[in-house]
Design a protein around this motif. Structure first.
Motif, PDB file in Angstrom:
ATOM      1  N   ALA A  94      35.131   1.252 -72.299  1.00 21.40           N
ATOM      2  CA  ALA A  94      34.330   0.575 -71.278  1.00 21.40           C
ATOM      3  C   ALA A  94      35.182  -0.155 -70.241  1.00 21.40           C
ATOM      4  O   ALA A  94      34.661  -0.568 -69.193  1.00 21.40           O
ATOM      5  N   LEU A  95      36.475  -0.321 -70.491  1.00 22.29           N
ATOM      6  CA  LEU A  95      37.346  -1.030 -69.551  1.00 22.29           C
ATOM      7  C   LEU A  95      37.789  -0.164 -68.384  1.00 22.29           C
ATOM      8  O   LEU A  95      38.184  -0.689 -67.339  1.00 22.29           O
ATOM      9  N   PHE A  96      37.719   1.160 -68.539  1.00 28.08           N
ATOM     10  CA  PHE A  96      38.168   2.047 -67.471  1.00 28.08           C
ATOM     11  C   PHE A  96      37.150   2.058 -66.328  1.00 28.08           C
ATOM     12  O   PHE A  96      35.947   2.184 -66.555  1.00 28.08           O
ATOM     13  N   GLY A  97      37.659   1.887 -65.123  1.00 26.83           N
ATOM     14  CA  GLY A  97      36.795   1.810 -63.959  1.00 26.83           C
ATOM     15  C   GLY A  97      36.378   0.396 -63.604  1.00 26.83           C
ATOM     16  O   GLY A  97      35.689   0.180 -62.599  1.00 26.83           O
ATOM     17  N   VAL A  98      36.815  -0.586 -64.397  1.00 29.03           N
ATOM     18  CA  VAL A  98      36.474  -1.988 -64.133  1.00 29.03           C
ATOM     19  C   VAL A  98      37.609  -2.631 -63.334  1.00 29.03           C
ATOM     20  O   VAL A  98      38.765  -2.608 -63.776  1.00 29.03           O
ATOM     21  N   PRO A  99      37.315  -3.196 -62.159  1.00 32.71           N
ATOM     22  CA  PRO A  99      38.380  -3.791 -61.344  1.00 32.71           C
ATOM     23  C   PRO A  99      38.763  -5.184 -61.827  1.00 32.71           C
ATOM     24  O   PRO A  99      37.962  -5.907 -62.412  1.00 32.71           O
ATOM     25  N   GLN A 100      40.008  -5.541 -61.565  1.00 32.43           N
ATOM     26  CA  GLN A 100      40.505  -6.881 -61.889  1.00 32.43           C
ATOM     27  C   GLN A 100      41.402  -7.345 -60.759  1.00 32.43           C
ATOM     28  O   GLN A 100      42.191  -6.569 -60.224  1.00 32.43           O
ATOM     29  N   ILE A 101      41.278  -8.608 -60.414  1.00 29.00           N
ATOM     30  CA  ILE A 101      42.079  -9.166 -59.333  1.00 29.00           C
ATOM     31  C   ILE A 101      43.552  -9.199 -59.735  1.00 29.00           C
ATOM     32  O   ILE A 101      43.893  -9.422 -60.891  1.00 29.00           O
ATOM     33  N   ALA A 102      44.420  -8.940 -58.783  1.00 34.28           N
ATOM     34  CA  ALA A 102      45.865  -8.981 -59.003  1.00 34.28           C
ATOM     35  C   ALA A 102      46.491  -9.487 -57.712  1.00 34.28           C
ATOM     36  O   ALA A 102      45.792 -10.024 -56.849  1.00 34.28           O
ATOM     37  N   ALA A 106      46.280  -5.681 -54.775  1.00 29.93           N
ATOM     38  CA  ALA A 106      45.286  -6.748 -54.846  1.00 29.93           C
ATOM     39  C   ALA A 106      44.305  -6.565 -55.993  1.00 29.93           C
ATOM     40  O   ALA A 106      43.719  -7.542 -56.469  1.00 29.93           O
ATOM     41  N   GLU A 107      44.104  -5.335 -56.438  1.00 20.72           N
ATOM     42  CA  GLU A 107      43.215  -5.044 -57.553  1.00 20.72           C
ATOM     43  C   GLU A 107      43.841  -3.978 -58.447  1.00 20.72           C
ATOM     44  O   GLU A 107      44.601  -3.129 -57.975  1.00 20.72           O
ATOM     45  N   VAL A 108      43.498  -4.050 -59.735  1.00 21.59           N
ATOM     46  CA  VAL A 108      43.911  -3.006 -60.668  1.00 21.59           C
ATOM     47  C   VAL A 108      42.698  -2.617 -61.506  1.00 21.59           C
ATOM     48  O   VAL A 108      41.732  -3.370 -61.617  1.00 21.59           O
ATOM     49  N   ASP A 109      42.746  -1.408 -62.063  1.00 23.56           N
ATOM     50  CA  ASP A 109      41.738  -0.958 -63.012  1.00 23.56           C
ATOM     51  C   ASP A 109      42.149  -1.492 -64.383  1.00 23.56           C
ATOM     52  O   ASP A 109      43.275  -1.274 -64.836  1.00 23.56           O
ATOM     53  N   GLY A 140      36.513  -8.233 -73.287  1.00 26.43           N
ATOM     54  CA  GLY A 140      35.403  -9.021 -72.748  1.00 26.43           C
ATOM     55  C   GLY A 140      35.173  -8.813 -71.266  1.00 26.43           C
ATOM     56  O   GLY A 140      34.198  -9.336 -70.702  1.00 26.43           O
ATOM     57  N   LYS A 141      36.026  -8.028 -70.614  1.00 22.67           N
ATOM     58  CA  LYS A 141      35.921  -7.828 -69.165  1.00 22.67           C
ATOM     59  C   LYS A 141      35.066  -6.614 -68.785  1.00 22.67           C
ATOM     60  O   LYS A 141      34.795  -6.406 -67.600  1.00 22.67           O
ATOM     61  N   SER A 142      34.640  -5.834 -69.770  1.00 20.39           N
ATOM     62  CA  SER A 142      33.931  -4.590 -69.465  1.00 20.39           C
ATOM     63  C   SER A 142      32.565  -4.817 -68.845  1.00 20.39           C
ATOM     64  O   SER A 142      32.098  -3.993 -68.057  1.00 20.39           O
ATOM     65  N   ASP A 143      31.915  -5.902 -69.206  1.00 23.71           N
ATOM     66  CA  ASP A 143      30.556  -6.144 -68.706  1.00 23.71           C
ATOM     67  C   ASP A 143      30.448  -7.456 -67.944  1.00 23.71           C
ATOM     68  O   ASP A 143      29.417  -8.132 -67.981  1.00 23.71           O
ATOM     69  N   ARG A 146      28.623  -7.987 -62.094  1.00 29.17           N
ATOM     70  CA  ARG A 146      29.157  -7.224 -60.966  1.00 29.17           C
ATOM     71  C   ARG A 146      29.349  -8.084 -59.728  1.00 29.17           C
ATOM     72  O   ARG A 146      30.265  -7.845 -58.932  1.00 29.17           O
ATOM     73  N   GLU A 147      28.495  -9.103 -59.579  1.00 25.81           N
ATOM     74  CA  GLU A 147      28.603  -9.922 -58.375  1.00 25.81           C
ATOM     75  C   GLU A 147      29.869 -10.778 -58.374  1.00 25.81           C
ATOM     76  O   GLU A 147      30.259 -11.322 -57.331  1.00 25.81           O
ATOM     77  N   HIS A 148      30.517 -10.921 -59.531  1.00 29.04           N
ATOM     78  CA  HIS A 148      31.730 -11.729 -59.615  1.00 29.04           C
ATOM     79  C   HIS A 148      33.010 -10.900 -59.547  1.00 29.04           C
ATOM     80  O   HIS A 148      34.091 -11.466 -59.363  1.00 29.04           O
ATOM     81  N   LEU A 149      32.907  -9.595 -59.724  1.00 21.78           N
ATOM     82  CA  LEU A 149      34.089  -8.743 -59.747  1.00 21.78           C
ATOM     83  C   LEU A 149      34.852  -8.819 -58.425  1.00 21.78           C
ATOM     84  O   LEU A 149      34.240  -8.983 -57.366  1.00 21.78           O
ATOM     85  N   PRO A 150      36.195  -8.772 -58.447  1.00 20.64           N
ATOM     86  CA  PRO A 150      37.046  -8.444 -59.590  1.00 20.64           C
ATOM     87  C   PRO A 150      37.463  -9.619 -60.452  1.00 20.64           C
ATOM     88  O   PRO A 150      38.443  -9.542 -61.187  1.00 20.64           O
ATOM     89  N   VAL A 151      36.749 -10.743 -60.378  1.00 22.61           N
ATOM     90  CA  VAL A 151      37.013 -11.893 -61.242  1.00 22.61           C
ATOM     91  C   VAL A 151      36.124 -11.779 -62.473  1.00 22.61           C
ATOM     92  O   VAL A 151      34.987 -11.297 -62.384  1.00 22.61           O
ATOM     93  N   HIS A 152      36.622 -12.237 -63.616  1.00 18.11           N
ATOM     94  CA  HIS A 152      35.905 -12.061 -64.881  1.00 18.11           C
ATOM     95  C   HIS A 152      35.598 -13.412 -65.523  1.00 18.11           C
ATOM     96  O   HIS A 152      36.332 -13.891 -66.393  1.00 18.11           O
TER      97      HIS A 152
END
Length: 290
Positions: A94-102, A106-109, A140-143, A146-152
């Motif tokens: 479930a983590l694949f395709g989920v963005p994260q701030i860097a 600037a973002e990573v999957d 815990g970042k998979s779900d 969406r309105e907060h992404l890429p922040v978890h």
């Protein structure tokens, strides 16, 4: 040249087909070459439900073997491609395709970052505890909303029961489980630690048990280094945050506990440690403010 792996080969001792699928993926991580035909057979076996009749604890020895191989990320990729990961580690899929701030980029999957961190761990010859923690600490970042992404936000609260469940499911060792939970709460804090805030540095050292269990502190620093390097952007060793915390720990150890005998221990000792760290780093902000 990599040895081509033949799917579902016959051994002298019969092997459960579910275990054999994972074993083939682990062999790939050791340097084999898994072709499309092999992946196809693994996929077919997975679709037939062979994994439903094998306990996850029976899969763990081969998963651990693959994690400790020179290319653990290849095992995870193969298991994902043939559908095994959907069955045995859906929290990781479930983590694949989920963005994260860097920062750079600037973002990573999150899922791809996980693979890179495992590859770095292998290059660093990190022990199993570190590799397992890297595999599960971000579940815990998979779900995240969406309105907060890429922040978890609040991913730690979501991850704790999932890490506990995964660890129990596979019967992993207590040190593996403990480091995964410690990394969940502390890794991102380590990335943000600053020499100008000596109080929080002293508090972190106490919180992660650096004065009680040097081995676990070293494992955490190794993990944070692997996670940091996996972000890319030309990052290289040494990892400055790990160096900072190591230097702070040495200052505190040199201070000793005996300096405050009869002075109230506890809080006074932490204040003394913070002051010692501030003096070492030339910091003006040595209070315990967060």
């Amino acid at each position: 040249m990599a040895e081509k792996l033949t799917p579902l080969h016959t051994d002298l001792v019969p092997v459960h087909p579910g275990i054999e699928i994972v074993r083939l993926a682990a062999l790939l991580a050791e340097g084999g070459a898994l072709d499309e035909d092999a992946l196809g057979v693994m996929f077919e076996q997975t679709q037939r439900g062979v994994l439903g009749s094998v306990a996850p604890t029976g899969l763990w020895p081969d998963l651990a073997r693959g994690l400790m191989s020179p290319s653990p990320e290849l095992m995870i990729q193969a298991l994902r491609e043939c559908g095994v990961l959907d069955v045995v580690l859906p929290e990781v899929v479930a983590l694949f395709g989920v963005p994260q701030i860097a920062d750079n980029p600037a973002e990573v999957d999150v899922g791809e970052h996980l693979l890179r961190s495992l590859a770095v761990a292998a290059r660093c010859k990190a022990p199993l505890e570190v590799r397992y923690a890297l595999l599960v600490m971000n579940v815990g970042k998979s779900d995240s909303p969406r309105e907060h992404l890429p922040v978890h936000y609040r991913h730690i609260e979501r991850a704790i029961p999932r890490i506990e469940s995964i660890s129990e499911r596979f019967g992993v060792s207590e040190p593996c489980r403990e480091l995964a939970l410690l990394a969940l709460t502390e890794c991102e804090r380590v990335h943000r630690v600053s020499a100008v805030r000596a109080g929080p540095v002293a508090a972190m050292l106490e919180r992660v048990g650096a004065f009680r269990d040097r081995t676990r502190f070293d494992l955490l620093m190794t993990l944070c280094t692997c996670d940091y390097l996996a972000y890319g952007g030309g990052r290289q060793m040494p990892y400055s945050k790990a160096q900072l915390l190591e230097a702070a720990l040495q200052v505190c150890v040199a201070l000793g506990d005996g300096a405050l005998v009869g002075a109230g221990a506890g809080e006074d000792l932490q204040a003394a440690r913070a002051m010692a760290i501030a003096e070492e780093f030339g910091s003006q902000r040595w209070s315990n403010e967060v």
